[in-house]
Design a protein around this motif. Structure first.
Motif, PDB file in Angstrom:
ATOM      1  N   ASP A  47       0.425  -2.743  -1.869  1.00  0.00           N
ATOM      2  CA  ASP A  47      -0.615  -1.715  -1.926  1.00  0.00           C
ATOM      3  C   ASP A  47      -0.243  -0.600  -0.945  1.00  0.00           C
ATOM      4  O   ASP A  47       0.850  -0.590  -0.372  1.00  0.00           O
ATOM      5  N   SER A  48      -1.145   0.349  -0.727  1.00  0.00           N
ATOM      6  CA  SER A  48      -0.824   1.493   0.123  1.00  0.00           C
ATOM      7  C   SER A  48      -0.530   1.066   1.563  1.00  0.00           C
ATOM      8  O   SER A  48       0.369   1.610   2.218  1.00  0.00           O
ATOM      9  N   GLU A  49      -1.263   0.064   2.083  1.00  0.00           N
ATOM     10  CA  GLU A  49      -1.039  -0.375   3.458  1.00  0.00           C
ATOM     11  C   GLU A  49       0.326  -1.040   3.611  1.00  0.00           C
ATOM     12  O   GLU A  49       1.061  -0.769   4.566  1.00  0.00           O
ATOM     13  N   THR A  50       0.647  -1.923   2.665  1.00  0.00           N
ATOM     14  CA  THR A  50       1.957  -2.576   2.724  1.00  0.00           C
ATOM     15  C   THR A  50       3.069  -1.555   2.527  1.00  0.00           C
ATOM     16  O   THR A  50       4.116  -1.613   3.189  1.00  0.00           O
ATOM     17  N   TRP A  51       2.869  -0.614   1.610  1.00  0.00           N
ATOM     18  CA  TRP A  51       3.862   0.440   1.357  1.00  0.00           C
ATOM     19  C   TRP A  51       4.137   1.241   2.626  1.00  0.00           C
ATOM     20  O   TRP A  51       5.298   1.436   3.010  1.00  0.00           O
ATOM     21  N   ASP A  52       3.093   1.730   3.261  1.00  0.00           N
ATOM     22  CA  ASP A  52       3.277   2.548   4.469  1.00  0.00           C
ATOM     23  C   ASP A  52       3.996   1.765   5.560  1.00  0.00           C
ATOM     24  O   ASP A  52       4.876   2.292   6.225  1.00  0.00           O
ATOM     25  N   LYS A 110      10.550  22.340  -0.304  1.00  0.00           N
ATOM     26  CA  LYS A 110       9.832  22.431  -1.570  1.00  0.00           C
ATOM     27  C   LYS A 110       8.513  21.667  -1.454  1.00  0.00           C
ATOM     28  O   LYS A 110       8.462  20.613  -0.835  1.00  0.00           O
ATOM     29  N   ALA A 111       7.477  22.215  -2.057  1.00  0.00           N
ATOM     30  CA  ALA A 111       6.164  21.568  -2.018  1.00  0.00           C
ATOM     31  C   ALA A 111       6.141  20.435  -3.044  1.00  0.00           C
ATOM     32  O   ALA A 111       5.587  20.557  -4.140  1.00  0.00           O
ATOM     33  N   LEU A 112       6.779  19.330  -2.674  1.00  0.00           N
ATOM     34  CA  LEU A 112       6.857  18.150  -3.535  1.00  0.00           C
ATOM     35  C   LEU A 112       6.706  16.907  -2.678  1.00  0.00           C
ATOM     36  O   LEU A 112       7.151  16.877  -1.520  1.00  0.00           O
ATOM     37  N   ALA A 113       6.106  15.871  -3.242  1.00  0.00           N
ATOM     38  CA  ALA A 113       6.075  14.595  -2.546  1.00  0.00           C
ATOM     39  C   ALA A 113       7.449  13.941  -2.593  1.00  0.00           C
ATOM     40  O   ALA A 113       7.898  13.320  -1.627  1.00  0.00           O
ATOM     41  N   PRO A 116       6.689   8.821   0.062  1.00  0.00           N
ATOM     42  CA  PRO A 116       5.249   8.837  -0.215  1.00  0.00           C
ATOM     43  C   PRO A 116       4.825   7.692  -1.132  1.00  0.00           C
ATOM     44  O   PRO A 116       5.576   7.258  -2.006  1.00  0.00           O
ATOM     45  N   TYR A 117       3.622   7.224  -0.894  1.00  0.00           N
ATOM     46  CA  TYR A 117       3.054   6.158  -1.731  1.00  0.00           C
ATOM     47  C   TYR A 117       2.862   6.673  -3.153  1.00  0.00           C
ATOM     48  O   TYR A 117       2.321   7.772  -3.356  1.00  0.00           O
ATOM     49  N   PRO A 118       3.289   5.910  -4.173  1.00  0.00           N
ATOM     50  CA  PRO A 118       3.220   6.403  -5.553  1.00  0.00           C
ATOM     51  C   PRO A 118       1.819   6.516  -6.130  1.00  0.00           C
ATOM     52  O   PRO A 118       1.629   7.108  -7.193  1.00  0.00           O
ATOM     53  N   GLY A 119       0.812   5.939  -5.450  1.00  0.00           N
ATOM     54  CA  GLY A 119      -0.558   6.076  -5.930  1.00  0.00           C
ATOM     55  C   GLY A 119      -1.113   4.848  -6.618  1.00  0.00           C
ATOM     56  O   GLY A 119      -2.323   4.733  -6.823  1.00  0.00           O
ATOM     57  N   MET A 129       5.835  -6.014 -12.897  1.00  0.00           N
ATOM     58  CA  MET A 129       6.094  -4.585 -13.066  1.00  0.00           C
ATOM     59  C   MET A 129       7.589  -4.312 -12.993  1.00  0.00           C
ATOM     60  O   MET A 129       8.365  -5.077 -12.418  1.00  0.00           O
ATOM     61  N   GLN A 130       7.997  -3.194 -13.608  1.00  0.00           N
ATOM     62  CA  GLN A 130       9.395  -2.784 -13.616  1.00  0.00           C
ATOM     63  C   GLN A 130       9.481  -1.279 -13.394  1.00  0.00           C
ATOM     64  O   GLN A 130       8.516  -0.545 -13.622  1.00  0.00           O
ATOM     65  N   GLY A 131      10.645  -0.848 -12.932  1.00  0.00           N
ATOM     66  CA  GLY A 131      10.854   0.594 -12.815  1.00  0.00           C
ATOM     67  C   GLY A 131      11.474   1.002 -11.491  1.00  0.00           C
ATOM     68  O   GLY A 131      11.849   0.180 -10.643  1.00  0.00           O
ATOM     69  N   THR A 132      11.572   2.339 -11.317  1.00  0.00           N
ATOM     70  CA  THR A 132      12.225   2.914 -10.137  1.00  0.00           C
ATOM     71  C   THR A 132      11.479   2.571  -8.856  1.00  0.00           C
ATOM     72  O   THR A 132      12.091   2.305  -7.810  1.00  0.00           O
TER      73      THR A 132
END
Length: 299
Positions: A288-293, A175-178, A228-231, A238-241
């Motif tokens: 951030d994106s670098e730490t996430w990856d 499926k074309a989904l992240a 995938p990085y959430p953006g 912060m809180q959440g999934t």
């Protein structure tokens, strides 16, 4: 009934013209419209002492030939249509209940709005449904609007067995989904492949449905691939999934011992900072994106 003797070709020959039917059989009140039986002799076919209500098709068919043979160059060799039951039924004690062979198209096609498109039952050690492709086609192809395209079950063996000499035995169409999280409902035990693009190219990920539910409550566990990085960055407060994913991954790759409660508190911030230190990243406790990856690519 049609019978051939002395080198005849066909016991019954039906020829249709102008889109009409060559042979048509109609069954009323549960009877069968057309029956094809292969027998060793015809004595049983003329036994008029058998009451119709006691007659069973399984009592015949002891020959080695084909009960019904349909052949077509471009159309259907045999086609059955039913609104609520089985369109075509094939029964064999030791061979194939139904056998379809095509050089360029599909050997057997089954379509049903409410029942089974193709239903195979084996009461021995054989296989209920066999699909084979000698070229680059597909052995078994199932398509369903709301139910299962292909379903296999067994009381003691494998529900389904797939093999290929040169390619992967099974391919899941992506499926074309992240990510399916929050957008795709699932049933427990399902597998799903997603695909997305980033600056490095096309990425694929395999997901397992760990908890069934609607699109919002289904839990999809990432089996293979990179989440995938959430953006947006994740930081203290912060809180959440997304925070839960970070906490779980830190526990996996860094043995941080966090409680995956979705609350980015000072303990989670320190765990992120420790991971950044170990990876040689800028240490600020922010994902951030670098730490996430780096976090989700680390095994």
């Amino acid at each position: 009934m049609g019978q051939t003797r002395g080198g005849g070709i066909a016991g019954v020959l039906g020829q249709g013209r102008f889109s009409q039917f060559g042979v048509m059989g109609t069954g009323f009140e549960g009877s069968t419209g057309v029956v094809g039986v292969s027998v060793a002799n015809t004595s049983d076919l003329f036994n008029h002492n058998v009451p119709p209500g006691d007659f069973r098709l399984e009592s015949l068919g002891d020959g080695r030939g084909t009960g019904v043979l349909g052949r077509s160059a471009t159309g259907f060799g045999v086609r059955g249509i039913s609104e609520s039951n089985t369109a075509v039924v094939g029964f064999s004690t030791s061979g194939f209940g139904a056998h379809g062979d095509s050089k360029t198209n599909t050997g057997v096609v089954g379509s049903s709005e409410r029942g089974f498109g193709v239903h195979g039952i084996s009461r021995s050690d054989n296989t209920g449904v066999v699909g084979s492709s000698e070229g680059s086609g597909i052995g078994v192809h199932g398509l369903a609007a709301t139910n299962s395209g292909v379903r296999g079950s067994s009381t003691s063996g494998n529900g389904g067995v797939f093999e290929s000499e040169l390619a992967a035995p099974i391919r899941l169409i992506p499926k074309a989904l992240a990510t399916p999280e929050g957008t795709v409902r699932g049933n427990g035990g399902e597998l799903l492949v997603t695909t997305s693009h980033d600056e490095s190219g096309q990425n694929f990920a395999l997901w397992f449905c760990a908890r069934a539910g609607d699109a919002a409550s289904t839990v999809w566990a990432l089996v293979a691939g990179v989440r995938p990085y959430p953006g947006t960055v994740s930081a203290e407060g912060m809180q959440g999934t997304t925070v839960k994913h970070i906490q779980r991954q830190l526990n996996i790759v860094a043995a941080s011992g966090l409680v995956a409660d979705g609350d980015f508190g000072p303990i989670t911030k320190q765990a992120v900072a420790d991971f950044q230190t170990f990876q040689g990243l800028d240490v600020d406790g922010v994902v951030d994106s670098e730490t996430w990856d780096r976090l989700f690519e680390t095994n």
